[in-house]
Design a protein around this motif. Structure first.
Motif, PDB file in Angstrom:
ATOM      1  N   MET A  73       0.323   3.339  -4.976  1.00 26.55           N
ATOM      2  CA  MET A  73       0.945   3.098  -3.679  1.00 26.55           C
ATOM      3  C   MET A  73       0.156   2.081  -2.862  1.00 26.55           C
ATOM      4  O   MET A  73       0.732   1.233  -2.172  1.00 26.55           O
ATOM      5  CB  MET A  73       1.056   4.419  -2.907  1.00 26.55           C
ATOM      6  CG  MET A  73       1.735   4.321  -1.556  1.00 26.55           C
ATOM      7  SD  MET A  73       0.714   3.864  -0.137  1.00 26.55           S
ATOM      8  CE  MET A  73      -0.471   5.145  -0.065  1.00 26.55           C
ATOM      9  N   PHE A  74      -1.170   2.117  -2.976  1.00 20.94           N
ATOM     10  CA  PHE A  74      -1.994   1.189  -2.203  1.00 20.94           C
ATOM     11  C   PHE A  74      -1.850  -0.244  -2.705  1.00 20.94           C
ATOM     12  O   PHE A  74      -2.090  -1.192  -1.959  1.00 20.94           O
ATOM     13  CB  PHE A  74      -3.461   1.627  -2.223  1.00 20.94           C
ATOM     14  CG  PHE A  74      -3.692   2.902  -1.475  1.00 20.94           C
ATOM     15  CD1 PHE A  74      -3.655   2.936  -0.099  1.00 20.94           C
ATOM     16  CD2 PHE A  74      -3.917   4.084  -2.164  1.00 20.94           C
ATOM     17  CE1 PHE A  74      -3.846   4.106   0.599  1.00 20.94           C
ATOM     18  CE2 PHE A  74      -4.120   5.272  -1.480  1.00 20.94           C
ATOM     19  CZ  PHE A  74      -4.076   5.282  -0.095  1.00 20.94           C
ATOM     20  N   LEU A  75      -1.463  -0.406  -3.953  1.00 17.99           N
ATOM     21  CA  LEU A  75      -1.180  -1.747  -4.475  1.00 17.99           C
ATOM     22  C   LEU A  75       0.232  -2.194  -4.102  1.00 17.99           C
ATOM     23  O   LEU A  75       0.462  -3.364  -3.805  1.00 17.99           O
ATOM     24  CB  LEU A  75      -1.340  -1.768  -5.996  1.00 17.99           C
ATOM     25  CG  LEU A  75      -2.757  -1.547  -6.513  1.00 17.99           C
ATOM     26  CD1 LEU A  75      -2.753  -1.442  -8.035  1.00 17.99           C
ATOM     27  CD2 LEU A  75      -3.670  -2.667  -6.050  1.00 17.99           C
ATOM     28  N   ALA A  76       1.177  -1.275  -4.119  1.00 20.98           N
ATOM     29  CA  ALA A  76       2.566  -1.615  -3.823  1.00 20.98           C
ATOM     30  C   ALA A  76       2.788  -1.891  -2.336  1.00 20.98           C
ATOM     31  O   ALA A  76       3.593  -2.756  -1.977  1.00 20.98           O
ATOM     32  CB  ALA A  76       3.493  -0.477  -4.287  1.00 20.98           C
ATOM     33  N   PHE A  77       2.094  -1.181  -1.473  1.00 24.53           N
ATOM     34  CA  PHE A  77       2.332  -1.285  -0.034  1.00 24.53           C
ATOM     35  C   PHE A  77       2.219  -2.726   0.479  1.00 24.53           C
ATOM     36  O   PHE A  77       3.151  -3.220   1.137  1.00 24.53           O
ATOM     37  CB  PHE A  77       1.391  -0.354   0.741  1.00 24.53           C
ATOM     38  CG  PHE A  77       1.767  -0.201   2.184  1.00 24.53           C
ATOM     39  CD1 PHE A  77       2.575   0.842   2.594  1.00 24.53           C
ATOM     40  CD2 PHE A  77       1.334  -1.105   3.138  1.00 24.53           C
ATOM     41  CE1 PHE A  77       2.942   0.983   3.929  1.00 24.53           C
ATOM     42  CE2 PHE A  77       1.686  -0.982   4.471  1.00 24.53           C
ATOM     43  CZ  PHE A  77       2.492   0.070   4.858  1.00 24.53           C
ATOM     44  N   PRO A  78       1.115  -3.442   0.221  1.00 24.05           N
ATOM     45  CA  PRO A  78       1.031  -4.813   0.745  1.00 24.05           C
ATOM     46  C   PRO A  78       2.079  -5.751   0.146  1.00 24.05           C
ATOM     47  O   PRO A  78       2.503  -6.705   0.792  1.00 24.05           O
ATOM     48  CB  PRO A  78      -0.372  -5.288   0.355  1.00 24.05           C
ATOM     49  CG  PRO A  78      -1.080  -4.139  -0.219  1.00 24.05           C
ATOM     50  CD  PRO A  78      -0.103  -3.037  -0.460  1.00 24.05           C
ATOM     51  N   ARG A  83       8.538  -7.641   2.493  1.00 17.41           N
ATOM     52  CA  ARG A  83       9.890  -7.688   1.931  1.00 17.41           C
ATOM     53  C   ARG A  83      10.819  -6.630   2.515  1.00 17.41           C
ATOM     54  O   ARG A  83      12.018  -6.851   2.644  1.00 17.41           O
ATOM     55  CB  ARG A  83       9.812  -7.529   0.412  1.00 17.41           C
ATOM     56  CG  ARG A  83       9.190  -8.729  -0.282  1.00 17.41           C
ATOM     57  CD  ARG A  83       8.716  -8.388  -1.690  1.00 17.41           C
ATOM     58  NE  ARG A  83       8.145  -9.537  -2.367  1.00 17.41           N
ATOM     59  CZ  ARG A  83       6.921 -10.004  -2.167  1.00 17.41           C
ATOM     60  NH1 ARG A  83       6.115  -9.431  -1.291  1.00 17.41           N
ATOM     61  NH2 ARG A  83       6.478 -11.058  -2.834  1.00 17.41           N
ATOM     62  N   LEU A  84      10.269  -5.452   2.837  1.00 16.69           N
ATOM     63  CA  LEU A  84      11.109  -4.327   3.266  1.00 16.69           C
ATOM     64  C   LEU A  84      10.920  -3.923   4.715  1.00 16.69           C
ATOM     65  O   LEU A  84      11.711  -3.161   5.254  1.00 16.69           O
ATOM     66  CB  LEU A  84      10.816  -3.099   2.387  1.00 16.69           C
ATOM     67  CG  LEU A  84      11.062  -3.236   0.890  1.00 16.69           C
ATOM     68  CD1 LEU A  84      10.684  -1.939   0.173  1.00 16.69           C
ATOM     69  CD2 LEU A  84      12.501  -3.607   0.608  1.00 16.69           C
ATOM     70  N   GLY A  85       9.845  -4.367   5.346  1.00 12.52           N
ATOM     71  CA  GLY A  85       9.524  -3.883   6.683  1.00 12.52           C
ATOM     72  C   GLY A  85       8.727  -2.593   6.573  1.00 12.52           C
ATOM     73  O   GLY A  85       8.600  -1.994   5.501  1.00 12.52           O
ATOM     74  N   PHE A  86       8.205  -2.169   7.718  1.00  5.92           N
ATOM     75  CA  PHE A  86       7.266  -1.050   7.720  1.00  5.92           C
ATOM     76  C   PHE A  86       7.879   0.266   7.257  1.00  5.92           C
ATOM     77  O   PHE A  86       7.365   0.916   6.349  1.00  5.92           O
ATOM     78  CB  PHE A  86       6.650  -0.874   9.110  1.00  5.92           C
ATOM     79  CG  PHE A  86       5.662   0.252   9.159  1.00  5.92           C
ATOM     80  CD1 PHE A  86       4.388   0.090   8.652  1.00  5.92           C
ATOM     81  CD2 PHE A  86       6.023   1.486   9.694  1.00  5.92           C
ATOM     82  CE1 PHE A  86       3.478   1.129   8.681  1.00  5.92           C
ATOM     83  CE2 PHE A  86       5.116   2.531   9.725  1.00  5.92           C
ATOM     84  CZ  PHE A  86       3.840   2.352   9.217  1.00  5.92           C
ATOM     85  N   TRP A  87       8.980   0.702   7.861  1.00  8.21           N
ATOM     86  CA  TRP A  87       9.504   2.041   7.584  1.00  8.21           C
ATOM     87  C   TRP A  87      10.053   2.180   6.169  1.00  8.21           C
ATOM     88  O   TRP A  87       9.838   3.202   5.506  1.00  8.21           O
ATOM     89  CB  TRP A  87      10.542   2.457   8.621  1.00  8.21           C
ATOM     90  CG  TRP A  87       9.903   2.644   9.962  1.00  8.21           C
ATOM     91  CD1 TRP A  87      10.083   1.870  11.076  1.00  8.21           C
ATOM     92  CD2 TRP A  87       8.930   3.630  10.324  1.00  8.21           C
ATOM     93  NE1 TRP A  87       9.291   2.320  12.090  1.00  8.21           N
ATOM     94  CE2 TRP A  87       8.571   3.412  11.672  1.00  8.21           C
ATOM     95  CE3 TRP A  87       8.318   4.686   9.646  1.00  8.21           C
ATOM     96  CZ2 TRP A  87       7.647   4.189  12.348  1.00  8.21           C
ATOM     97  CZ3 TRP A  87       7.391   5.474  10.320  1.00  8.21           C
ATOM     98  CH2 TRP A  87       7.071   5.228  11.646  1.00  8.21           C
ATOM     99  N   LEU A  88      10.747   1.156   5.683  1.00 11.49           N
ATOM    100  CA  LEU A  88      11.231   1.226   4.299  1.00 11.49           C
ATOM    101  C   LEU A  88      10.064   1.171   3.316  1.00 11.49           C
ATOM    102  O   LEU A  88      10.111   1.813   2.255  1.00 11.49           O
ATOM    103  CB  LEU A  88      12.226   0.098   4.013  1.00 11.49           C
ATOM    104  CG  LEU A  88      13.645   0.317   4.531  1.00 11.49           C
ATOM    105  CD1 LEU A  88      14.511  -0.913   4.258  1.00 11.49           C
ATOM    106  CD2 LEU A  88      14.267   1.554   3.912  1.00 11.49           C
ATOM    107  N   THR A  89       9.031   0.421   3.661  1.00 10.89           N
ATOM    108  CA  THR A  89       7.843   0.393   2.805  1.00 10.89           C
ATOM    109  C   THR A  89       7.183   1.762   2.780  1.00 10.89           C
ATOM    110  O   THR A  89       6.731   2.219   1.713  1.00 10.89           O
ATOM    111  CB  THR A  89       6.854  -0.687   3.283  1.00 10.89           C
ATOM    112  OG1 THR A  89       7.480  -1.971   3.164  1.00 10.89           O
ATOM    113  CG2 THR A  89       5.570  -0.677   2.468  1.00 10.89           C
ATOM    114  N   MET A  90       7.116   2.428   3.924  1.00 13.74           N
ATOM    115  CA  MET A  90       6.553   3.788   3.952  1.00 13.74           C
ATOM    116  C   MET A  90       7.379   4.715   3.065  1.00 13.74           C
ATOM    117  O   MET A  90       6.825   5.497   2.294  1.00 13.74           O
ATOM    118  CB  MET A  90       6.515   4.324   5.385  1.00 13.74           C
ATOM    119  CG  MET A  90       5.511   3.626   6.271  1.00 13.74           C
ATOM    120  SD  MET A  90       3.808   3.945   5.794  1.00 13.74           S
ATOM    121  CE  MET A  90       3.608   5.600   6.421  1.00 13.74           C
TER     122      MET A  90
END
Length: 117
Positions: A73-78, A83-90
């Motif tokens: 998850m820590f690699l995917a988040f940045p 691309r998705l914005g904060f909430w969709l990334t969360m």
């Protein structure tokens, strides 16, 4: 009741410390967040509350195994954030973690580590 309030306050201080450090320095905030401060506090609370050594030891053991599948998850988040914005990334990060956890639990079960009931 006073002990419970003390536990909450000290634990909250850790979260505030991380977020305030991250405001000043990405690296410092990440470093402090990567430290197992919450685990240390949990181990201290278990010890102070006179839990058996086996329970304290098991807490540390399972914490290790539960941390491993969170790392992707820590690699995917940045990658996902722009691309998705904060909430969709969360949300995606939570999904990635859940999938990785399920797969990891199935993998380590073959080696005698039981993460799911």
């Amino acid at each position: 009741m006073g002990w419970l309030i003390t536990k909450y306050l000290l634990t909250a201080v850790v979260v505030v410390l991380v977020s305030e450090a991250a405001k000043r320095s990405d690296r410092l905030g990440g470093f402090i967040a990567a430290l197992p401060l919450v685990t240390f506090l949990a181990l201290i609370w278990l010890y102070v509350e006179k839990q058996p050594q086996a329970r304290i030891s098991n807490h540390a053991w399972y914490t290790f195994w539960y941390v491993v599948p969170t790392l992707p998850m820590f690699l995917a988040f940045p990658f996902l954030l722009p691309r998705l914005g904060f909430w969709l990334t969360m949300l995606a990060s939570a999904g990635i973690t859940a999938v990785c956890f399920g797969l990891f639990a199935l993998l380590v079960r073959q080696f005698g580590v039981q993460l799911l009931p």
